[in-house]
Design an enzyme around this catalytic site. Structure first.
Site, PDB file in Angstrom:
ATOM      1  N   HIS A  49     -47.205  35.832 -72.601  1.00 35.36           N
ATOM      2  CA  HIS A  49     -47.980  34.882 -73.393  1.00 35.36           C
ATOM      3  C   HIS A  49     -49.362  35.451 -73.635  1.00 35.36           C
ATOM      4  CE1 HIS A  49     -49.896  31.172 -74.730  1.00 35.36           C
ATOM      5  NE2 HIS A  49     -48.670  30.795 -75.036  1.00 35.36           N
ATOM      6  N   ASP A  98     -40.410  28.837 -73.433  1.00 30.51           N
ATOM      7  CA  ASP A  98     -39.120  29.016 -74.103  1.00 30.51           C
ATOM      8  C   ASP A  98     -38.024  29.570 -73.198  1.00 30.51           C
ATOM      9  OD1 ASP A  98     -39.988  28.161 -76.689  1.00 30.51           O
ATOM     10  OD2 ASP A  98     -41.058  30.059 -76.905  1.00 30.51           O
TER      11      ASP A  98
HETATM   12  N1  CMC Z   1     -40.893  41.817 -72.690  1.00 30.87           N
HETATM   13  C1  CMC Z   1     -41.293  43.074 -72.459  1.00 30.87           C
HETATM   14  N2  CMC Z   1     -42.535  43.540 -72.623  1.00 30.87           N
HETATM   15  C2  CMC Z   1     -43.455  42.667 -73.074  1.00 30.87           C
HETATM   16  C3  CMC Z   1     -43.136  41.328 -73.347  1.00 30.87           C
HETATM   17  C4  CMC Z   1     -41.807  40.920 -73.141  1.00 30.87           C
HETATM   18  N3  CMC Z   1     -41.434  39.661 -73.378  1.00 30.87           N
HETATM   19  N4  CMC Z   1     -44.248  40.685 -73.777  1.00 30.87           N
HETATM   20  C5  CMC Z   1     -45.222  41.584 -73.788  1.00 30.87           C
HETATM   21  N5  CMC Z   1     -44.750  42.785 -73.348  1.00 30.87           N
HETATM   22  C6  CMC Z   1     -45.530  44.027 -73.150  1.00 30.87           C
HETATM   23  C7  CMC Z   1     -45.893  44.678 -74.462  1.00 30.87           C
HETATM   24  O1  CMC Z   1     -44.894  45.571 -74.860  1.00 30.87           O
HETATM   25  C8  CMC Z   1     -47.186  45.353 -74.092  1.00 30.87           C
HETATM   26  O2  CMC Z   1     -46.859  46.497 -73.337  1.00 30.87           O
HETATM   27  P1  CMC Z   1     -47.712  47.873 -73.502  1.00 30.87           P
HETATM   28  O3  CMC Z   1     -49.077  47.567 -72.992  1.00 30.87           O
HETATM   29  O4  CMC Z   1     -46.967  48.873 -72.688  1.00 30.87           O
HETATM   30  O5  CMC Z   1     -47.685  48.186 -74.964  1.00 30.87           O
HETATM   31  C9  CMC Z   1     -47.863  44.355 -73.143  1.00 30.87           C
HETATM   32  O6  CMC Z   1     -46.768  43.644 -72.545  1.00 30.87           O
HETATM   33  C10 CMC Z   1     -48.812  43.391 -73.816  1.00 30.87           C
HETATM   34  O7  CMC Z   1     -48.084  42.688 -74.826  1.00 30.87           O
HETATM   35  P2  CMC Z   1     -48.637  42.270 -76.239  1.00 30.87           P
HETATM   36  O8  CMC Z   1     -47.523  42.409 -77.218  1.00 30.87           O
HETATM   37  O9  CMC Z   1     -49.927  42.952 -76.535  1.00 30.87           O
HETATM   38  O10 CMC Z   1     -48.940  40.745 -75.980  1.00 30.87           O
HETATM   39  P3  CMC Z   1     -49.288  39.658 -77.066  1.00 30.87           P
HETATM   40  O11 CMC Z   1     -50.265  38.753 -76.460  1.00 30.87           O
HETATM   41  O12 CMC Z   1     -49.651  40.297 -78.362  1.00 30.87           O
HETATM   42  O13 CMC Z   1     -47.880  38.901 -77.309  1.00 30.87           O
HETATM   43  C11 CMC Z   1     -46.051  37.460 -76.981  1.00 30.87           C
HETATM   44  C12 CMC Z   1     -47.544  37.712 -76.711  1.00 30.87           C
HETATM   45  C13 CMC Z   1     -45.701  36.069 -76.472  1.00 30.87           C
HETATM   46  C14 CMC Z   1     -45.792  37.526 -78.486  1.00 30.87           C
HETATM   47  C15 CMC Z   1     -45.229  38.529 -76.247  1.00 30.87           C
HETATM   48  O14 CMC Z   1     -45.404  38.423 -74.866  1.00 30.87           O
HETATM   49  C16 CMC Z   1     -43.744  38.466 -76.595  1.00 30.87           C
HETATM   50  O15 CMC Z   1     -43.321  39.045 -77.586  1.00 30.87           O
HETATM   51  N6  CMC Z   1     -42.896  37.742 -75.781  1.00 30.87           N
HETATM   52  C17 CMC Z   1     -41.514  37.545 -76.097  1.00 30.87           C
HETATM   53  C18 CMC Z   1     -41.345  36.462 -77.154  1.00 30.87           C
HETATM   54  C19 CMC Z   1     -41.614  35.089 -76.583  1.00 30.87           C
HETATM   55  O16 CMC Z   1     -41.103  34.721 -75.538  1.00 30.87           O
HETATM   56  N7  CMC Z   1     -42.406  34.276 -77.315  1.00 30.87           N
HETATM   57  C20 CMC Z   1     -42.725  32.918 -76.936  1.00 30.87           C
HETATM   58  C21 CMC Z   1     -44.168  32.754 -76.613  1.00 30.87           C
HETATM   59  S1  CMC Z   1     -44.565  31.211 -75.766  1.00 30.87           S
HETATM   60  C22 CMC Z   1     -44.205  29.863 -76.780  1.00 30.87           C
HETATM   61  C23 CMC Z   1     -44.515  29.984 -78.205  1.00 30.87           C
HETATM   62  O17 CMC Z   1     -45.581  30.393 -78.622  1.00 30.87           O
HETATM   63  O18 CMC Z   1     -43.655  29.644 -78.994  1.00 30.87           O
END
Ligand code: CMC
Length: 392
Positions: free
Chosen positions: A270, A327
């Protein structure tokens, strides 16, 4: 033009001031108008929470009764709206139907187009709250090839939605109090989350003074993506694919850690929560409770529990502060209630609607609010001369 700062994905930019929802991501705290979501989920109701978010205070008994009465009065869709559903292909995704039909509602209520008409604003609010469950249920019926079931005014918000979704004419439909109660709680837990992607979208669209129906339709589209609300569908699909591959959780976690072509642990991570997601904690308890009470054992729940256990011990997830989000477990509950996977994000939208509406009102009522207009850092060619077509 002044100095422009790049903030990729708005990780560090507050675009608005808001008095609606407080999130403390380091300590896993979420409050609506100051009330902890744990208390609202345990003691409150969804319509009461909607009133709180939109109006700023919990309603008294009379106010709540009046709000319920108003909503109940508007649950029917204009008969012409049914024809939109006839036009969609049978396998249309319900989120696409939801955003299209909500956008189309603005054609039925042209008097709502001026956002500064307070009476119309209220009417649009009531209409949306009343009609979204009907639209959602019709989207389900369309996919099932079953006749639409009209709303019934003697039922509660959630009861009415469940009946419109699952009742089949000529068959008895009995509401299950376990399902009614759990769905009401889930809607409360989804009701607002400050400047998430869909809410910011609603505000951005609304900031041009577009009407509420148009703004909410855009919010539904933003919610659909798998990084946002669409994650609940993506989690279930991920669990099913792990099950199909023999339930090997370790192998899946290895794929995620190796960052194999876009494989993520869906339902984890998140932008704001870096310790835990307080909604996920509630949802996990509810998943055990509902599956237990409905007498449903689900192999996918076992896989989810194992995934969580493995991830929480693994340095890849620990170092990146990745925890289960709202989720991760919701889909298992929705599945136990009988919803198909494609409806999961629709249920999220039903829950988030009051939050979207509250933010739209807050913005429209704020005399200092301006049109949303982000800047950019231009990276293209500085200047070049036009080349005639025959010389390219
Ligand atoms: N699985 C594996 N790696 C992950 C995940 C994940 N679910 N989420 C983040 N990472 C890694 C990402 O690859 C990055 O790694 P590195 O530093 O090596 O490049 C690091 O963690 C930081 O991630 P980010 O993409 O910069 O984080 P963000 O704040 O931009 O994204 C997020 C937040 C929720 C989009 C992301 O965690 C994600 O894609 N999660 C999976 C989808 C999900 O469950 N979404 C629901 C969010 S909560 C409810 C809602 O909003 O609807």
């Amino acid at each position: 033009t002044g100095l422009v700062t790049l903030d990729n994905g708005f990780g560090n930019t507050a675009a608005y001031k808001s008095a609606i929802t407080f999130v403390d991501g380091d300590n896993g705290i979420l409050r609506y108008r100051g009330y902890p979501i744990e208390q609202l989920a345990a003691q409150g109701g969804f319509i009461e929470t909607a009133y709180l978010l939109i109006n700023g205070e919990l309603p008294n008994a009379d106010q709540l009764a009046e709000f319920n009465r108003e909503i109940t009065q508007h649950t029917l869709l204009h008969e012409d709206v049914k024809r939109f559903f006839q036009g969609f292909p049978r396998d249309a995704h319900p989120m696409a139907m939801l955003s299209s039909v909500v956008g189309a509602l603005s054609t039925f209520y042209p008097e709502s187009h001026n956002p500064f008409d307070a009476a119309q604003r209220h009417l649009s609010t009531v209409r949306l709250l009343a009609k979204l469950p009907t639209i959602a249920a019709y989207a389900y019926k369309k996919a099932m090839g079953q006749p639409f079931v009209y709303p019934r005014n003697d039922l509660s918000y959630v009861e009415n939605f469940l009946r419109m979704t699952f009742a089949v004419p000529a068959e008895d439909y009995e509401l299950n109090p376990v399902v009614v109660n759990a769905l009401d709680k889930l809607l409360i837990l989804h009701a607002d989350h400050e400047q998430n992607c869909s809410t910011s979208t609603v505000r951005l669209v609304g900031s041009s003074h577009a009407n509420l129906f148009a703004s909410i339709s855009a919010g539904i589209s933003a919610l659909w993506g798998p990084l946002h609300g669409g994650a609940n569908q993506a989690v279930l699909e991920m669990l099913e694919s792990i099950q199909k591959d023999g339930g090997d959780v370790d192998a899946f976690i290895t794929k995620v850690k190796n960052k194999e072509a876009g494989v993520k642990l869906m339902g984890f991570g998140h932008r704001v929560y870096k310790a835990f997601d307080p909604r996920a904690a509630q949802v996990k308890l509810l998943a055990h409770e509902v599956l237990g009470q409905l007498g449903k054992s689900d192999e996918l729940l076992e896989i989810a529990l194992k995934l969580e256990e493995h991830a929480l011990k693994d340095d890849f997830f620990i170092s990146r502060k990745l925890y289960p989000n709202v989720d991760f477990y919701t889909g298992l509950i929705y599945r136990a209630m009988g919803f198909p996977t494609s409806m999961f994000t629709v249920l999220f939208a039903l829950g988030r609607l009051p939050g979207w509406i509250a933010h739209w009102h807050e913005m429209i009522n704020d005399p200092t609010s301006r049109i949303g207009r982000p800047r950019q850092i231009y990276t293209g060619t500085a200047i070049r001369d036009y080349v005639e077509l025959d010389q390219r």
